[in-house]
Scaffold this active site. Structure first.
Site, mmCIF file in Angstrom:
data_model
loop_
_atom_site.group_PDB
_atom_site.id
_atom_site.type_symbol
_atom_site.label_atom_id
_atom_site.label_comp_id
_atom_site.label_asym_id
_atom_site.label_seq_id
_atom_site.Cartn_x
_atom_site.Cartn_y
_atom_site.Cartn_z
ATOM 1 N N GLU A 208 -7.521 2.370 1.661
ATOM 2 C CA GLU A 208 -7.149 2.030 0.291
ATOM 3 C C GLU A 208 -8.104 0.969 -0.254
ATOM 4 O OE1 GLU A 208 -5.871 -1.056 -0.612
ATOM 5 O OE2 GLU A 208 -5.635 -1.940 1.384
ATOM 6 N N ILE B 82 -17.997 -13.471 -9.035
ATOM 7 C CA ILE B 82 -18.860 -14.655 -8.930
ATOM 8 C C ILE B 82 -18.270 -15.815 -9.738
ATOM 9 C CG2 ILE B 82 -20.953 -13.329 -8.461
ATOM 10 C CD1 ILE B 82 -21.818 -13.950 -11.389
ATOM 11 N N VAL C 259 0.827 -1.207 0.000
ATOM 12 C CA VAL C 259 0.000 0.000 0.000
ATOM 13 C C VAL C 259 0.861 1.257 0.000
ATOM 14 C CG1 VAL C 259 -1.715 1.336 1.308
ATOM 15 C CG2 VAL C 259 -1.950 -1.147 1.091
ATOM 16 N N CYS D 59 -5.517 -9.327 2.099
ATOM 17 C CA CYS D 59 -6.662 -8.526 2.548
ATOM 18 C C CYS D 59 -7.864 -9.350 2.988
ATOM 19 C CB CYS D 59 -7.072 -7.565 1.438
ATOM 20 S SG CYS D 59 -5.827 -6.313 1.057
#
Length: 455
Positions: free
Chosen positions: A154, A256, A11, A266
């Site tokens: 972020e 999907i 990040v 994350c």
């Protein structure tokens, strides 16, 4: 503007580089001297498409600098971005020790007004804790210096981070200060020209927005994997189901795609952290718990399918693995499905023969040298002499396949496709035993290892 970034991980480096690229003067600070030395020499510690050239361009232009000197970083910028890691603690909550350490550092060295910006993914209430820590350090110094703390989460996808930063759908800032709003508008003005992307909100709402966004995306993935497991048992093709529901604009096609589970830095930790936050305020977030549970189970499906193909006996087998990173266009193997697969294969006595376009170095760093792990130079070498193939990551170079060639390379005509890259009918046509995710029928082998029937 003069901007300081604390942390040169994923990040921090992307944020600092993109802000420098539009003309801001950025100093990136990190306590890791080796990483900073490498960056000064043009060595980029992560793989992200387009990042290396952007870093080099802005360093050469004098807009992007790297340092281990905390005082220099604090003195440099009015905007102080905190972009350090928030790893999961033992109970699943986000560990804020690095965030609070930066807050303490800023408090120790600041002598004029600063906007302290939480860029790291942090639990609701972190801005309050950062504010308190900075104020505490200033009091210990006997200084009275004005500052504000805001949240600016972020929303970067690994593999598409530069695009997300420069052309993202929104820029969320949590603050109740007009002074902060003015400075954040100035900071992001180059990325906010075509239409208004800045969304100002209350600090806690901004902090929760980040977790809620990742939890929603993770939920879509786990839901689709749950339906794919049901499709297998009902004899339905999940790809047809995916098209059927994705055509509904209320659902859409994003996130999907069924597969072998999500990973990375994350989704796993953020879903856990949000569930832990709910628990701390006395709420049982059952859906979040289920999302995590489904994902853990999904990562085991690759090994389960492979084991069934060999009647539970994988000892002495060599298994080719295409893809080690948790997704394409990154070298990140954190919580990658490939790791669950490889570790299960080793426990079963099998050898892994693997290839990934970017994650080979990371794989060596994690697992070191071992006799049951062979890392090869390309996908062809990975399958040569292997007993079966497992696809873990949907890199573009894996999407085209000569089925007859593949069958000739493998000791057994077994393919486990964790990303549904190939069509079952095409695999059947060349005599491959093909296991995908929710694609209906699979093939069985007779004693001579020939494909004979559908079941």
């Amino acid at each position: 503007m003069k901007i300081s970034i604390f942390g040169t991980g994923y990040v921090g480096l992307v944020t600092g580089t993109c802000l420098a690229d539009v003309g801001h003067h950025v100093v990136c600070m990190d306590v890791d001297a080796a990483k900073i030395d490498g960056l000064k020499q043009g060595e980029i510690p992560i793989f992200e498409p387009g990042l290396e050239s952007m870093v080099l361009r802005n360093v050469e232009a004098g807009r992007l600098n790297f340092t281990t000197d905390a005082r220099q970083a604090v003195e440099h910028g009015v905007l102080q971005f905190i972009a350090v890691g928030t790893p999961p603690d033992e109970d699943g909550s986000a560990d804020l020790k690095y965030v609070l350490a930066v807050a303490e550092t800023i408090g120790e060295h600041m002598n004029d007004y600063k906007v302290i910006i939480d860029k790291s993914t942090v639990p609701v209430g972190t801005a309050d804790r950062v504010t308190a820590r900075v104020a505490e350090v200033l009091a210990e110094r006997g200084e009275s210096v004005d500052f504000d703390v805001c949240s600016n989460p972020e929303f970067l996808k690994e593999g598409a981070a530069l695009e997300d930063f420069t052309r993202g759908a929104r820029i969320v800032v949590g603050t109740d200060s007009e002074k902060v709003r003015e400075r954040m508008r100035e900071c992001y003005a180059p990325y906010n020209r075509n239409h208004e992307k800045l969304m100002f909100m209350e600090v806690r709402a901004a902090e929760l927005t980040k977790y809620a966004a990742n939890a929603m995306l993770a939920t879509k993935i786990s839901f689709m994997n749950e339906i794919s497991n049901l499709a297998e048992r009902l004899g339905a093709d999940i790809e047809e189901v995916r098209r059927g529901i994705g055509s509904d604009p209320r659902i859409g096609y994003h996130f999907i795609y069924p597969g072998c589970g999500y990973g990375g830095s994350c989704f796993p930790k953020d879903v856990q952290a949000l569930a832990r936050t709910a628990s701390q305020v006395g709420y049982d977030a059952e859906l979040l718990t289920a999302v995590e549970s489904v994902n853990k189970r999904q990562k085991v499906t690759l090994f389960d399918k492979l084991s069934r193909a060999f009647d539970g006996d994988l000892k002495g087998k060599t298994i080719a693995v295409w893809g080690l990173a948790f997704k394409p266009n990154t070298d990140d193997m954190r919580d990658a499905p490939s790791r669950t697969l490889m570790e299960a294969l080793w426990d079963a006595g099998a050898t892994v023969q693997a290839y990934d376009p970017e994650a080979m170095k990371e794989c060596r760093r994690i697992y070191g040298e071992r006799d049951d792990l062979v890392l090869v130079a390309d996908r062809q070498q990975a399958v040569k002499g292997a007993d079966a193939l497992v696809v873990c990551t949907e890199w573009k170079e894996f999407r085209t396949l000569d089925g007859e060639w593949l069958k000739a390379q493998l000791g057994f005509p077994v393919v486990v496709d964790g990303r549904n890259l190939f069509e079952p009918a095409a695999m059947k046509a060349v005599g491959l035993m093909y296991y995908a995710v929710g694609r209906g029928d699979t093939l069985k082998l007779d004693a001579e290892n020939e494909c004979v029937s559908l079941q």
